[in-house]
Design a protein around this motif. Structure first.
Motif, PDB file in Angstrom:
ATOM      1  N   THR A 152      24.585  25.535  46.726  1.00 16.92           N
ATOM      2  CA  THR A 152      23.071  25.003  46.565  1.00 16.92           C
ATOM      3  C   THR A 152      23.114  23.384  46.315  1.00 16.92           C
ATOM      4  OG1 THR A 152      22.363  26.981  45.557  1.00 16.92           O
ATOM      5  CG2 THR A 152      20.923  25.126  45.530  1.00 16.92           C
ATOM      6  N   ASP A 153      21.986  22.874  47.499  1.00 22.80           N
ATOM      7  CA  ASP A 153      21.799  21.353  47.272  1.00 22.80           C
ATOM      8  C   ASP A 153      20.490  21.498  46.413  1.00 22.80           C
ATOM      9  OD1 ASP A 153      23.817  20.891  49.001  1.00 22.80           O
ATOM     10  OD2 ASP A 153      22.577  20.095  50.702  1.00 22.80           O
ATOM     11  N   ILE A 154      20.416  20.285  45.250  1.00 23.76           N
ATOM     12  CA  ILE A 154      19.166  20.256  44.598  1.00 23.76           C
ATOM     13  C   ILE A 154      18.892  18.633  44.910  1.00 23.76           C
ATOM     14  CG2 ILE A 154      19.837  21.822  43.135  1.00 23.76           C
ATOM     15  CD1 ILE A 154      20.673  19.950  41.060  1.00 23.76           C
ATOM     16  N   VAL A 155      17.702  18.311  44.352  1.00 22.82           N
ATOM     17  CA  VAL A 155      17.206  16.827  44.544  1.00 22.82           C
ATOM     18  C   VAL A 155      17.089  16.281  43.157  1.00 22.82           C
ATOM     19  CG1 VAL A 155      16.342  17.015  46.858  1.00 22.82           C
ATOM     20  CG2 VAL A 155      14.773  17.499  45.053  1.00 22.82           C
ATOM     21  N   GLY A 156      16.916  17.159  42.070  1.00 22.18           N
ATOM     22  CA  GLY A 156      16.669  16.522  40.762  1.00 22.18           C
ATOM     23  C   GLY A 156      15.195  17.123  40.530  1.00 22.18           C
ATOM     24  N   GLY A 157      15.094  17.757  39.371  1.00 16.14           N
ATOM     25  CA  GLY A 157      13.951  18.402  38.801  1.00 16.14           C
ATOM     26  C   GLY A 157      14.073  19.736  38.660  1.00 16.14           C
ATOM     27  N   GLU A 158      14.941  20.457  39.228  1.00 20.56           N
ATOM     28  CA  GLU A 158      15.320  22.007  39.263  1.00 20.56           C
ATOM     29  C   GLU A 158      15.979  22.441  38.097  1.00 20.56           C
ATOM     30  OE1 GLU A 158      15.869  20.742  43.623  1.00 20.56           O
ATOM     31  OE2 GLU A 158      16.547  19.849  41.534  1.00 20.56           O
ATOM     32  N   SER A 159      15.611  23.657  37.664  1.00 20.78           N
ATOM     33  CA  SER A 159      16.318  24.271  36.447  1.00 20.78           C
ATOM     34  C   SER A 159      16.900  25.525  36.612  1.00 20.78           C
ATOM     35  CB  SER A 159      15.192  24.459  35.334  1.00 20.78           C
ATOM     36  OG  SER A 159      14.807  22.985  34.876  1.00 20.78           O
ATOM     37  N   PHE A 160      17.923  25.832  36.254  1.00 23.73           N
ATOM     38  CA  PHE A 160      18.604  27.197  36.409  1.00 23.73           C
ATOM     39  C   PHE A 160      19.620  27.329  35.677  1.00 23.73           C
ATOM     40  CE2 PHE A 160      20.522  23.380  38.452  1.00 23.73           C
ATOM     41  CZ  PHE A 160      21.965  23.694  38.067  1.00 23.73           C
ATOM     42  N   THR A 161      20.091  28.771  35.632  1.00 22.72           N
ATOM     43  CA  THR A 161      20.901  29.104  34.736  1.00 22.72           C
ATOM     44  C   THR A 161      22.526  29.612  35.451  1.00 22.72           C
ATOM     45  OG1 THR A 161      19.101  29.988  33.480  1.00 22.72           O
ATOM     46  CG2 THR A 161      21.620  31.126  32.682  1.00 22.72           C
ATOM     47  N   ILE A 162      23.611  29.199  34.535  1.00 23.16           N
ATOM     48  CA  ILE A 162      24.897  29.838  35.008  1.00 23.16           C
ATOM     49  C   ILE A 162      25.317  30.468  33.837  1.00 23.16           C
ATOM     50  CG2 ILE A 162      27.014  29.366  35.684  1.00 23.16           C
ATOM     51  CD1 ILE A 162      26.163  26.915  37.299  1.00 23.16           C
ATOM     52  N   ASP A 163      25.444  31.769  33.882  1.00 22.33           N
ATOM     53  CA  ASP A 163      25.869  32.823  32.793  1.00 22.33           C
ATOM     54  C   ASP A 163      24.662  32.425  31.915  1.00 22.33           C
ATOM     55  OD1 ASP A 163      28.097  33.554  34.144  1.00 22.33           O
ATOM     56  OD2 ASP A 163      29.541  32.331  33.210  1.00 22.33           O
ATOM     57  N   ASP A 164      24.898  32.373  30.634  1.00 20.65           N
ATOM     58  CA  ASP A 164      23.900  31.880  29.578  1.00 20.65           C
ATOM     59  C   ASP A 164      23.747  30.431  29.335  1.00 20.65           C
ATOM     60  OD1 ASP A 164      23.597  34.686  29.265  1.00 20.65           O
ATOM     61  OD2 ASP A 164      25.329  34.651  27.878  1.00 20.65           O
ATOM     62  N   ARG A 166      21.630  27.083  30.199  1.00 14.00           N
ATOM     63  CA  ARG A 166      20.416  26.720  30.785  1.00 14.00           C
ATOM     64  C   ARG A 166      20.685  25.389  31.239  1.00 14.00           C
ATOM     65  NH1 ARG A 166      16.442  28.589  33.761  1.00 14.00           N
ATOM     66  NH2 ARG A 166      14.362  27.051  33.895  1.00 14.00           N
ATOM     67  N   ILE A 167      20.426  24.965  32.618  1.00 13.89           N
ATOM     68  CA  ILE A 167      20.721  23.795  33.063  1.00 13.89           C
ATOM     69  C   ILE A 167      19.293  23.053  33.674  1.00 13.89           C
ATOM     70  CG2 ILE A 167      21.941  22.432  34.763  1.00 13.89           C
ATOM     71  CD1 ILE A 167      24.243  24.810  34.658  1.00 13.89           C
ATOM     72  N   SER A 168      19.066  21.822  33.157  1.00  8.85           N
ATOM     73  CA  SER A 168      17.850  21.069  33.734  1.00  8.85           C
ATOM     74  C   SER A 168      18.456  19.896  34.461  1.00  8.85           C
ATOM     75  CB  SER A 168      17.120  20.873  32.473  1.00  8.85           C
ATOM     76  OG  SER A 168      16.792  22.117  31.755  1.00  8.85           O
ATOM     77  N   THR A 169      17.725  19.428  35.412  1.00 12.72           N
ATOM     78  CA  THR A 169      18.093  18.339  36.152  1.00 12.72           C
ATOM     79  C   THR A 169      17.054  17.297  36.356  1.00 12.72           C
ATOM     80  OG1 THR A 169      17.682  19.061  38.398  1.00 12.72           O
ATOM     81  CG2 THR A 169      20.119  19.745  37.186  1.00 12.72           C
ATOM     82  N   VAL A 170      17.438  15.966  36.414  1.00 12.89           N
ATOM     83  CA  VAL A 170      16.490  15.044  37.002  1.00 12.89           C
ATOM     84  C   VAL A 170      17.187  13.998  38.151  1.00 12.89           C
ATOM     85  CG1 VAL A 170      15.166  14.883  35.067  1.00 12.89           C
ATOM     86  CG2 VAL A 170      16.972  13.299  35.093  1.00 12.89           C
ATOM     87  N   GLU A 171      16.571  13.504  39.063  1.00  7.74           N
ATOM     88  CA  GLU A 171      17.348  12.212  39.969  1.00  7.74           C
ATOM     89  C   GLU A 171      17.270  11.125  39.023  1.00  7.74           C
ATOM     90  OE1 GLU A 171      16.944   9.986  44.136  1.00  7.74           O
ATOM     91  OE2 GLU A 171      15.369  11.596  43.368  1.00  7.74           O
ATOM     92  N   VAL A 172      18.317  10.416  39.096  1.00  6.88           N
ATOM     93  CA  VAL A 172      18.361   8.990  38.261  1.00  6.88           C
ATOM     94  C   VAL A 172      18.730   7.992  39.548  1.00  6.88           C
ATOM     95  CG1 VAL A 172      19.011   9.979  36.186  1.00  6.88           C
ATOM     96  CG2 VAL A 172      20.831   9.505  37.654  1.00  6.88           C
ATOM     97  N   PRO A 173      18.536   6.708  39.218  1.00  2.77           N
ATOM     98  CA  PRO A 173      18.714   5.629  40.324  1.00  2.77           C
ATOM     99  C   PRO A 173      20.090   5.296  40.421  1.00  2.77           C
ATOM    100  CG  PRO A 173      17.579   5.013  38.205  1.00  2.77           C
ATOM    101  CD  PRO A 173      17.571   6.232  37.987  1.00  2.77           C
ATOM    102  N   HIS A 174      20.587   5.327  41.397  1.00  2.00           N
ATOM    103  CA  HIS A 174      21.926   4.915  41.758  1.00  2.00           C
ATOM    104  C   HIS A 174      22.008   4.553  43.390  1.00  2.00           C
ATOM    105  CE1 HIS A 174      26.251   4.230  41.383  1.00  2.00           C
ATOM    106  NE2 HIS A 174      26.548   5.376  41.704  1.00  2.00           N
ATOM    107  N   LEU A 196      24.485   5.426  37.046  1.00  2.00           N
ATOM    108  CA  LEU A 196      22.996   5.090  36.930  1.00  2.00           C
ATOM    109  C   LEU A 196      22.544   3.889  36.694  1.00  2.00           C
ATOM    110  CD1 LEU A 196      20.969   6.885  34.197  1.00  2.00           C
ATOM    111  CD2 LEU A 196      23.339   6.420  34.117  1.00  2.00           C
ATOM    112  N   THR A 197      21.446   3.387  37.014  1.00  6.64           N
ATOM    113  CA  THR A 197      20.791   2.083  36.183  1.00  6.64           C
ATOM    114  C   THR A 197      19.644   2.775  35.210  1.00  6.64           C
ATOM    115  OG1 THR A 197      19.070   1.809  38.191  1.00  6.64           O
ATOM    116  CG2 THR A 197      21.343   0.669  38.108  1.00  6.64           C
ATOM    117  N   TYR A 198      18.831   1.802  34.657  1.00  3.34           N
ATOM    118  CA  TYR A 198      17.773   2.408  33.693  1.00  3.34           C
ATOM    119  C   TYR A 198      16.864   3.407  34.509  1.00  3.34           C
ATOM    120  CZ  TYR A 198      13.653   2.710  31.159  1.00  3.34           C
ATOM    121  OH  TYR A 198      12.676   3.523  30.033  1.00  3.34           O
ATOM    122  N   SER A 199      16.599   4.487  33.634  1.00  2.00           N
ATOM    123  CA  SER A 199      15.926   5.736  34.138  1.00  2.00           C
ATOM    124  C   SER A 199      14.954   6.194  33.057  1.00  2.00           C
ATOM    125  CB  SER A 199      16.977   6.833  34.497  1.00  2.00           C
ATOM    126  OG  SER A 199      16.057   7.877  34.874  1.00  2.00           O
TER     127      SER A 199
END
Length: 248
Positions: A152-164, A166-174, A196-199
């Motif tokens: 799966t491609d993600i862009v940041g901001g998605e949340s999902f679970t692998i086994d138990d 919980r994974i949250s994501t954000v896009e950061v500047p690079h 990354l740089t400041y985020s």
């Protein structure tokens, strides 16, 4: 001489979160913390997030397999292959790890920023005969193993679970599309930034986290002026040689 003087992992943690027993422990092991410059004594970027039988590998730079092997973990033991971004020092060993996971018997997940799906599909097509040959030794087929993983491609901001976990994501500047990850399990949390740089978004993602692993680095040129003088002398010699050839 080029020296990698400043590349560091700022590890705001010990490597593990300790709890009552191993079944409830969420741990982060730094597999590699090197830079884009090859270093036989230091693997490039890779972090292993573990919880019991679940092993999530975040980034796969050069030397990842060797260091995983020292921990007694192989590609077939991985539940997820995740990417912060697609620079070579973060994904160089994806192909052998991906194929090794296919040759195993476990289901696994592949997740990362745009082009992650393309990366997996292109290499699956490129090596399909080799993979099929190896699977055939145990009377299995590639068609069957294709169902064992999801990419799966993600862009940041998605949340999902692998086994138990919980994974949250954000896009950061690079310099290219980059994702930071937060892993939560049983009131324990670990955040991994990637490059990354400041985020401000990363600060929000990491709020109340137990541990954060931040990747930060740079390079400085040693004896830079000496190199410039040497190159200037070479250019002058070449120019003189060309003028002499023109006269002949």
């Amino acid at each position: 001489m080029i020296k990698n003087k400043l590349t560091q992992f700022f590890i705001i943690s010990a490597l593990c979160v300790s709890t009552v027993n191993a079944e409830q422990r969420l741990s982060a092991t730094i597999i590699g913390s090197g830079s884009p410059l090859y270093n036989e004594n230091r693997a490039s970027a890779s972090v292993l997030i573990s919880n019991g039988e679940t092993n999530l590998l975040l980034d796969m730079g050069n030397g990842t397999q060797a260091n995983l092997n020292k921990l007694g973990i192989g590609a077939r033991d991985l539940s997820g292959l995740l990417f912060t971004h697609h620079h070579l020092d973060h994904n160089e060993e994806f192909v052998p790890i991906f194929i090794g996971s296919l040759l195993g018997r476990n289901d696994f997940t592949i997740i990362g920023p745009p082009n992650t799906t393309k990366l997996a599909q292109v290499n699956l097509e490129l090596y399909q005969e080799d993979i099929q040959y190896r699977l055939g030794k145990t009377q299995r087929s590639l068609e069957t193993r294709k169902d064992a993983f999801k990419v799966t491609d993600i862009v940041g901001g998605e949340s999902f679970t692998i086994d138990d976990i919980r994974i949250s994501t954000v896009e950061v500047p690079h310099t290219i599309h980059t994702i930071a990850y937060r892993f939560d399990y049983n009131n324990q949390s670990i955040v991994v930034s990637g490059d990354l740089t400041y985020s401000a978004e990363l600060a929000t993602l990491a709020r109340h986290a137990d541990y954060m692993i931040m990747d930060s680095g740079g390079m400085v040129m040693s004896d830079g002026n000496k190199k410039k003088r040497k190159m200037l002398r070479i250019k002058r010699k070449m120019a003189l040689k060309n003028r002499l050839l023109e006269r002949i």
